[in-house]
Design a protein around this motif. Sequence first.
Motif, mmCIF file in Angstrom:
data_model
loop_
_atom_site.group_PDB
_atom_site.id
_atom_site.type_symbol
_atom_site.label_atom_id
_atom_site.label_comp_id
_atom_site.label_asym_id
_atom_site.label_seq_id
_atom_site.Cartn_x
_atom_site.Cartn_y
_atom_site.Cartn_z
ATOM 1 N N MET A 184 0.755 -1.189 0.000
ATOM 2 C CA MET A 184 0.002 0.041 0.126
ATOM 3 C C MET A 184 0.853 1.332 0.060
ATOM 4 O O MET A 184 2.045 1.194 0.270
ATOM 5 N N ILE A 185 0.404 2.504 -0.280
ATOM 6 C CA ILE A 185 0.923 3.818 -0.308
ATOM 7 C C ILE A 185 0.218 4.235 0.973
ATOM 8 O O ILE A 185 -1.184 4.361 0.945
ATOM 9 N N ARG A 186 0.831 4.571 2.007
ATOM 10 C CA ARG A 186 0.228 5.285 3.036
ATOM 11 C C ARG A 186 0.810 6.933 2.991
ATOM 12 O O ARG A 186 1.921 7.094 3.233
ATOM 13 N N THR A 187 -0.154 7.834 3.441
ATOM 14 C CA THR A 187 0.293 9.050 3.461
ATOM 15 C C THR A 187 -0.433 9.791 4.720
ATOM 16 O O THR A 187 -1.365 9.372 5.189
ATOM 17 N N ALA A 188 0.316 10.982 5.276
ATOM 18 C CA ALA A 188 -0.298 11.888 6.198
ATOM 19 C C ALA A 188 0.051 13.251 6.141
ATOM 20 O O ALA A 188 1.131 13.486 5.529
ATOM 21 N N ILE A 189 -1.191 13.976 5.889
ATOM 22 C CA ILE A 189 -0.849 15.679 5.795
ATOM 23 C C ILE A 189 -0.958 16.148 7.191
ATOM 24 O O ILE A 189 -1.781 16.040 7.674
ATOM 25 N N ILE A 190 0.054 16.949 7.569
ATOM 26 C CA ILE A 190 0.168 17.340 8.620
ATOM 27 C C ILE A 190 0.106 18.975 8.896
ATOM 28 O O ILE A 190 0.912 19.465 8.121
ATOM 29 N N ASP A 191 -0.756 19.470 9.483
ATOM 30 C CA ASP A 191 -0.705 21.032 9.520
ATOM 31 C C ASP A 191 -1.103 21.543 11.043
ATOM 32 O O ASP A 191 -1.180 20.559 11.825
ATOM 33 N N GLU A 192 -1.187 22.834 11.140
ATOM 34 C CA GLU A 192 -1.619 23.256 12.497
ATOM 35 C C GLU A 192 -2.784 22.740 13.129
ATOM 36 O O GLU A 192 -3.126 23.032 14.498
ATOM 37 N N GLY A 194 -3.958 19.487 12.770
ATOM 38 C CA GLY A 194 -3.969 18.266 13.072
ATOM 39 C C GLY A 194 -3.336 17.223 11.942
ATOM 40 O O GLY A 194 -2.434 17.871 11.021
ATOM 41 N N VAL A 195 -3.812 16.268 11.765
ATOM 42 C CA VAL A 195 -3.366 15.160 10.891
ATOM 43 C C VAL A 195 -4.343 14.569 10.193
ATOM 44 O O VAL A 195 -5.409 13.906 10.720
ATOM 45 N N GLN A 196 -4.157 14.389 8.833
ATOM 46 C CA GLN A 196 -5.296 13.720 8.144
ATOM 47 C C GLN A 196 -4.411 12.375 7.199
ATOM 48 O O GLN A 196 -3.516 12.605 6.497
ATOM 49 N N ARG A 197 -4.807 11.134 7.683
ATOM 50 C CA ARG A 197 -4.127 9.840 7.115
ATOM 51 C C ARG A 197 -5.093 9.627 5.918
ATOM 52 O O ARG A 197 -6.269 9.565 5.773
ATOM 53 N N ASP A 198 -4.540 9.026 5.060
ATOM 54 C CA ASP A 198 -5.065 8.404 3.927
ATOM 55 C C ASP A 198 -4.005 7.189 3.437
ATOM 56 O O ASP A 198 -2.904 7.075 3.490
ATOM 57 N N ASP A 199 -5.057 6.161 2.978
ATOM 58 C CA ASP A 199 -4.133 4.989 2.449
ATOM 59 C C ASP A 199 -4.417 4.698 0.759
ATOM 60 O O ASP A 199 -5.927 4.953 0.434
ATOM 61 N N VAL A 200 -3.498 4.353 0.009
ATOM 62 C CA VAL A 200 -4.081 3.541 -1.267
ATOM 63 C C VAL A 200 -3.731 2.366 -1.429
ATOM 64 O O VAL A 200 -2.608 1.716 -0.928
ATOM 65 N N LEU A 201 -4.741 1.318 -1.480
ATOM 66 C CA LEU A 201 -4.703 0.046 -1.272
ATOM 67 C C LEU A 201 -3.816 -0.496 -2.439
ATOM 68 O O LEU A 201 -3.507 0.186 -3.431
ATOM 69 N N GLY A 202 -3.044 -1.656 -2.183
ATOM 70 C CA GLY A 202 -2.160 -2.031 -3.291
ATOM 71 C C GLY A 202 -2.736 -2.421 -4.572
ATOM 72 O O GLY A 202 -2.045 -2.254 -5.539
ATOM 73 N N SER A 203 -3.976 -2.867 -4.610
ATOM 74 C CA SER A 203 -4.881 -3.223 -5.704
ATOM 75 C C SER A 203 -5.048 -1.871 -6.560
ATOM 76 O O SER A 203 -5.313 -2.144 -7.678
ATOM 77 N N ASP A 204 -4.701 -0.949 -5.924
ATOM 78 C CA ASP A 204 -5.106 0.596 -6.732
ATOM 79 C C ASP A 204 -3.797 1.191 -6.953
ATOM 80 O O ASP A 204 -3.928 2.373 -7.654
ATOM 81 N N VAL A 205 -2.727 0.723 -6.643
ATOM 82 C CA VAL A 205 -1.433 1.257 -7.004
ATOM 83 C C VAL A 205 -1.047 0.627 -8.358
ATOM 84 O O VAL A 205 -0.594 -0.350 -8.299
ATOM 85 N N LYS A 206 -0.918 1.565 -9.122
ATOM 86 C CA LYS A 206 -0.584 1.375 -10.409
ATOM 87 C C LYS A 206 0.842 1.630 -10.553
ATOM 88 O O LYS A 206 1.049 2.942 -11.064
ATOM 89 N N THR A 207 1.719 0.667 -10.571
ATOM 90 C CA THR A 207 3.348 1.012 -10.798
ATOM 91 C C THR A 207 3.650 1.194 -12.208
ATOM 92 O O THR A 207 2.799 0.853 -13.050
ATOM 93 N N TYR A 208 4.653 1.422 -12.243
ATOM 94 C CA TYR A 208 5.104 1.941 -13.865
ATOM 95 C C TYR A 208 6.154 0.666 -14.563
ATOM 96 O O TYR A 208 6.496 -0.066 -13.653
#
Length: 208
Positions: A184-192, A194-208
């Motif tokens: 999976m691709i896991r990300t987090a956006i951090i600002d003053e 708080g934090v917003q987490r988000d995941d892209v499932l492995g089945s949705d990750v289109k590699t090159y």
Amino acid sequence: MGLKPGEVSTGTTILAGKFKDCIIIGADSRTSMGTYIANRVTDKLTHVVDSIYCCRSGSAADTQAIAAIVKYELDVYATSHNERPTVKVAAKIFKRYLYENKSRLTAGIIVAGWDHQDGFSVYNLPVGGSIHEMNLALGGSGSLFIYGFCEEMYSPEMNREDGLKFIRTALKLAMSSDASSGGMIRTAIIDENGVQRDDVLGSDVKTY
């Protein structure tokens, strides 16, 4: 020092960047034991305190233990100083443990987040325990494949939408080339606010 036989490794891709109004961190989710994939959905983005996170690469056991110890120390710091610790304070505590145990640990850490004193900060602590403040920090085995892309495409003036797209694209490129990065691709956006987490499932990750 290399990994011991059978040791679980987060041979991985981690990165963190400063953008126009936020910090964005990201990682893949694969952990391996030699050529065997031990876990496809590991979370390598670890909350430390307040709006401060660390990204972990190296030995899974080493990085998990260090993150837990630093989290405890920062809780004690907040109580004893009656103030929230800064990203710099968190990075320096990580550095102390990594440097003092550099012959026994295989751990690379990126510390990133927001605090009231310094705003947005990113610190890269590679294996060995040196410390480097950066706008964009990369780590893990997959980072070797994306330095050129990141150098060409990254700008601290990107808004959060473009920054998130950049982080995800960099991870996809690394996962396409590095056998130790994937899942999976896991990300987090951090600002003053708080934090917003988000995941892209492995089945949705289109590699090159």
